[in-house]
Design a protein around this motif. Sequence first.
Motif, PDB file in Angstrom:
ATOM      1  N   VAL A   1     -88.295   6.485  -2.567  1.00 33.33           N
ATOM      2  CA  VAL A   1     -88.430   5.625  -3.833  1.00 33.33           C
ATOM      3  C   VAL A   1     -89.475   4.656  -3.639  1.00 33.33           C
ATOM      4  N   THR A   2     -90.577   4.720  -4.366  1.00 37.17           N
ATOM      5  CA  THR A   2     -91.829   3.776  -4.520  1.00 37.17           C
ATOM      6  C   THR A   2     -91.682   2.542  -4.798  1.00 37.17           C
ATOM      7  N   SER A   3     -90.934   2.021  -5.878  1.00 39.88           N
ATOM      8  CA  SER A   3     -91.081   0.826  -6.537  1.00 39.88           C
ATOM      9  C   SER A   3     -90.099   0.701  -7.727  1.00 39.88           C
ATOM     10  N   VAL A   4     -89.955  -0.772  -8.051  1.00 34.88           N
ATOM     11  CA  VAL A   4     -88.976  -0.739  -9.242  1.00 34.88           C
ATOM     12  C   VAL A   4     -89.649  -1.933  -9.992  1.00 34.88           C
ATOM     13  N   GLY A   5     -90.535  -1.632 -11.066  1.00 37.84           N
ATOM     14  CA  GLY A   5     -90.939  -2.485 -11.907  1.00 37.84           C
ATOM     15  C   GLY A   5     -90.989  -2.285 -13.412  1.00 37.84           C
ATOM     16  N   LEU A   6     -91.708  -2.782 -14.212  1.00 40.09           N
ATOM     17  CA  LEU A   6     -91.683  -3.015 -15.402  1.00 40.09           C
ATOM     18  C   LEU A   6     -92.164  -1.528 -16.424  1.00 40.09           C
ATOM     19  N   GLN A   7     -92.773  -0.918 -15.700  1.00 42.81           N
ATOM     20  CA  GLN A   7     -93.063   0.598 -16.253  1.00 42.81           C
ATOM     21  C   GLN A   7     -91.813   1.124 -17.125  1.00 42.81           C
TER      22      GLN A   7
ATOM     23  N   VAL B   1     -86.185   7.430   1.685  1.00 36.76           N
ATOM     24  CA  VAL B   1     -87.287   6.421   2.302  1.00 36.76           C
ATOM     25  C   VAL B   1     -87.586   5.185   1.187  1.00 36.76           C
ATOM     26  N   LEU B   2     -87.585   4.162   1.437  1.00 40.02           N
ATOM     27  CA  LEU B   2     -87.549   2.898   0.617  1.00 40.02           C
ATOM     28  C   LEU B   2     -88.914   2.163   0.673  1.00 40.02           C
ATOM     29  N   ASN B   3     -89.489   1.552  -0.268  1.00 43.83           N
ATOM     30  CA  ASN B   3     -90.497   0.873  -0.081  1.00 43.83           C
ATOM     31  C   ASN B   3     -90.077  -0.647   0.309  1.00 43.83           C
ATOM     32  N   ALA B   4     -90.149  -1.167   1.496  1.00 38.07           N
ATOM     33  CA  ALA B   4     -89.613  -2.274   2.133  1.00 38.07           C
ATOM     34  C   ALA B   4     -90.230  -3.568   1.247  1.00 38.07           C
ATOM     35  N   ASP B   5     -91.327  -3.541   0.627  1.00 36.25           N
ATOM     36  CA  ASP B   5     -91.906  -4.612  -0.059  1.00 36.25           C
ATOM     37  C   ASP B   5     -91.701  -4.909  -1.338  1.00 36.25           C
ATOM     38  N   ASP B   6     -90.790  -3.785  -1.941  1.00 38.62           N
ATOM     39  CA  ASP B   6     -90.210  -4.083  -3.276  1.00 38.62           C
ATOM     40  C   ASP B   6     -88.996  -4.894  -3.097  1.00 38.62           C
ATOM     41  N   PRO B   7     -88.813  -6.184  -3.851  1.00 40.90           N
ATOM     42  CA  PRO B   7     -87.817  -6.961  -3.721  1.00 40.90           C
ATOM     43  C   PRO B   7     -86.492  -6.403  -3.946  1.00 40.90           C
ATOM     44  N   VAL B   8     -86.544  -5.626  -5.064  1.00 40.11           N
ATOM     45  CA  VAL B   8     -85.345  -4.957  -5.270  1.00 40.11           C
ATOM     46  C   VAL B   8     -84.723  -3.752  -4.457  1.00 40.11           C
TER      47      VAL B   8
ATOM     48  N   GLY C   1     -72.972   7.783   4.009  1.00 42.65           N
ATOM     49  CA  GLY C   1     -73.457   9.035   4.115  1.00 42.65           C
ATOM     50  C   GLY C   1     -75.057   9.452   3.768  1.00 42.65           C
ATOM     51  N   LYS C   2     -75.669   8.261   3.965  1.00 40.37           N
ATOM     52  CA  LYS C   2     -77.284   8.158   4.010  1.00 40.37           C
ATOM     53  C   LYS C   2     -77.840   7.691   5.004  1.00 40.37           C
ATOM     54  N   ARG C   3     -79.074   8.215   5.358  1.00 43.97           N
ATOM     55  CA  ARG C   3     -80.031   7.482   6.501  1.00 43.97           C
ATOM     56  C   ARG C   3     -80.926   6.719   5.477  1.00 43.97           C
ATOM     57  N   ILE C   4     -80.899   5.696   5.655  1.00 43.04           N
ATOM     58  CA  ILE C   4     -81.980   4.774   4.988  1.00 43.04           C
ATOM     59  C   ILE C   4     -83.413   4.235   5.975  1.00 43.04           C
ATOM     60  N   LEU C   5     -84.400   4.755   5.628  1.00 46.31           N
ATOM     61  CA  LEU C   5     -85.718   4.340   6.188  1.00 46.31           C
ATOM     62  C   LEU C   5     -86.416   3.340   5.533  1.00 46.31           C
ATOM     63  N   SER C   6     -87.238   2.410   6.115  1.00 45.52           N
ATOM     64  CA  SER C   6     -87.940   1.682   5.058  1.00 45.52           C
ATOM     65  C   SER C   6     -89.440   1.618   5.544  1.00 45.52           C
ATOM     66  N   ALA C   7     -90.207   1.276   4.971  1.00 46.56           N
ATOM     67  CA  ALA C   7     -91.877   1.259   5.284  1.00 46.56           C
ATOM     68  C   ALA C   7     -92.347   0.120   4.395  1.00 46.56           C
ATOM     69  N   SER C   8     -93.217  -0.839   5.150  1.00 43.30           N
ATOM     70  CA  SER C   8     -93.589  -1.947   4.626  1.00 43.30           C
ATOM     71  C   SER C   8     -95.245  -2.132   4.947  1.00 43.30           C
ATOM     72  N   ALA C   9     -95.988  -2.309   3.791  1.00 36.89           N
ATOM     73  CA  ALA C   9     -97.530  -2.656   4.097  1.00 36.89           C
ATOM     74  C   ALA C   9     -97.625  -3.958   4.123  1.00 36.89           C
ATOM     75  N   GLY C  10     -96.369  -4.666   3.888  1.00 42.08           N
ATOM     76  CA  GLY C  10     -96.713  -6.241   4.011  1.00 42.08           C
ATOM     77  C   GLY C  10     -96.543  -6.807   5.393  1.00 42.08           C
ATOM     78  N   GLY C  11     -95.986  -5.939   6.340  1.00 45.83           N
ATOM     79  CA  GLY C  11     -95.809  -6.209   7.868  1.00 45.83           C
ATOM     80  C   GLY C  11     -94.225  -6.830   7.867  1.00 45.83           C
ATOM     81  N   SER C  12     -93.575  -6.103   7.394  1.00 45.07           N
ATOM     82  CA  SER C  12     -92.090  -6.485   7.621  1.00 45.07           C
ATOM     83  C   SER C  12     -91.686  -5.798   8.749  1.00 45.07           C
ATOM     84  N   LEU C  13     -91.400  -6.717   9.753  1.00 48.67           N
ATOM     85  CA  LEU C  13     -90.960  -6.375  11.261  1.00 48.67           C
ATOM     86  C   LEU C  13     -89.609  -5.512  11.156  1.00 48.67           C
ATOM     87  N   SER C  14     -88.891  -5.806  10.198  1.00 50.50           N
ATOM     88  CA  SER C  14     -87.375  -5.263   9.986  1.00 50.50           C
ATOM     89  C   SER C  14     -87.445  -3.899   9.694  1.00 50.50           C
TER      90      SER C  14
END
Length: 536
Positions: A270-276, A305-312, A321-334
């Motif tokens: 899931v890349t993002s949650v926005g106004l589109q 896999v989730l975009n950790a920089d998206d607030p939603v 039942g899921k393995r949740i992975l996160s990736a951050s371009a904003g430097g989120s150490l978690s």
Amino acid sequence: MRGLAQLLAVLAVATAFALALARIVHLLHMLQLEEYDIRRFVHWVALHVDYLAANPMLDLLGLLGVVVLFLYLESASSIVIACSLSIVIGLAGLLWELRLWVRSPVKKALVMTPRARRLLGCAAILSAGICLVPFAGQARLALAIAWLLPTLAPAVLVISRTIMEPIEASIRDWYVRDASRILAGFAPTVVGITGSYGKTSTKFFTAQLLESRYRVLMTPESYNTAMGICRVIRGQLGPEHEVFVVELAENEKGGFEHLLSLVPCSISIVTSVGLQHLEEFGSEAAIRRVMKEFVRMPRSGSTVVLNADDPVLAEIGSVQGKRILSASAGGSLSSDLHAENIVMSADGLSFDIVMSQDEQFACHTKLLGRHNVENILLAVAVARELGVSWNAIQDSVATLQAPPHRLQVMAGAGGVRIIDDAFNSNPAGFAMAMEVLAAFPSRRVLVTPGLVSLGKAEDTENIEAGRQAAGAADTVILVGPKKTRPVREGLLSAGFPETNILTARSLEEVTGLMRSLLTPGDTVMFENDLPDTYNE
């Protein structure tokens, strides 16, 4: 005289029928661009009444039809006169319609798919029936209806679309069942990618990273609806494909349940949650709810896999039942992996990828735009999950190619640099594109029609887009005087010189402006390119 009157009456009806079909073909193009959605098509018709009335012969023919409804044609001579006049007007209308087509070149032509042919056939049969059936009773009524038919072409197409819907639904169901059977038979690992924006770029990057180890099939371009995905599965998927990377539209009719019943995923992003697509969803809350529901759906995959920089998306914690992975371009150490030391320039991006266990890998890519670091990280997370080595990932990142029309840099004529970002149509992407444009030397020219499909937020977002453009461009060409008024307002409010704002009605006019405007060394960015339904 009576025989001549009958012949001319037939010719008059035939001419009106031909003019109606010419108009229906044009409207079918608009309906196809609106993805055969009746509500959106009717909305387009309501907003473009002046455009539909650009052929005055249709009005004259319709007026003749109204007059004949109330004026009895008793003698053969009166029928001859009326029908002769109708034939002249009808032929002039056909020539006028041809002239409109020549003067208004389209960006994306009508594609005569089987569905389009079926719909056109239904409209033709319905039109012929409307013209011919009254002949069995009263010729005067038949003539009046035939002459009104070209003006009523939008209604004829809407009725035809309604008549054909049960047939089309059955055909769609068959395609879905057949595609599901094929997919289950070959059983590749399915990587699904969705989000409000960033889907296509992330899909391209994911496929390119996985190709270093697997034989990969990717849905092309923006094929992200059930019918588009079915077409790829039925036409391209084979036993040699080990991974199927598929883009999933968040606004598909029937929702994610419908798409995931066709392509149940092994892994998803899931890349993002926005106004589109706010216009389609109705509210930001509805978009957030749909995206969160996707993560929890069993068929979205055992790993998401989730975009950790998206607030939603950052709000989503563990899911049973899921393995949740996160990736951050904003430097989120978690997050499971994040980027550090990002350097952006006109030559591309440099950054380090850091894993949670302190592994660090330097990467460089020729891709433009800080937002692409997010997209790359999401793709890297999937590649690592599927066992691609870090060396292979670093090599692949260095050679990543941008998807078509998404910050593609090309050499234009006369030493001009072109940045094609025509498929970027969301506020976040617009802001990032302005950051990219600002990184190039002067003179920088922005060509844009603004942003659409943002519902009530559209004017506000376009004003903000204008403010952002003021800090990046030296000259702005606005495409569409009416719809770009908020962008102009934003430019002026940010102190942008009004003399540096040019306006064109179409990309054809833009081309004419640029011939006299551009000099060697200039950079031109095409930001968003609206379909022909938005022509003014």
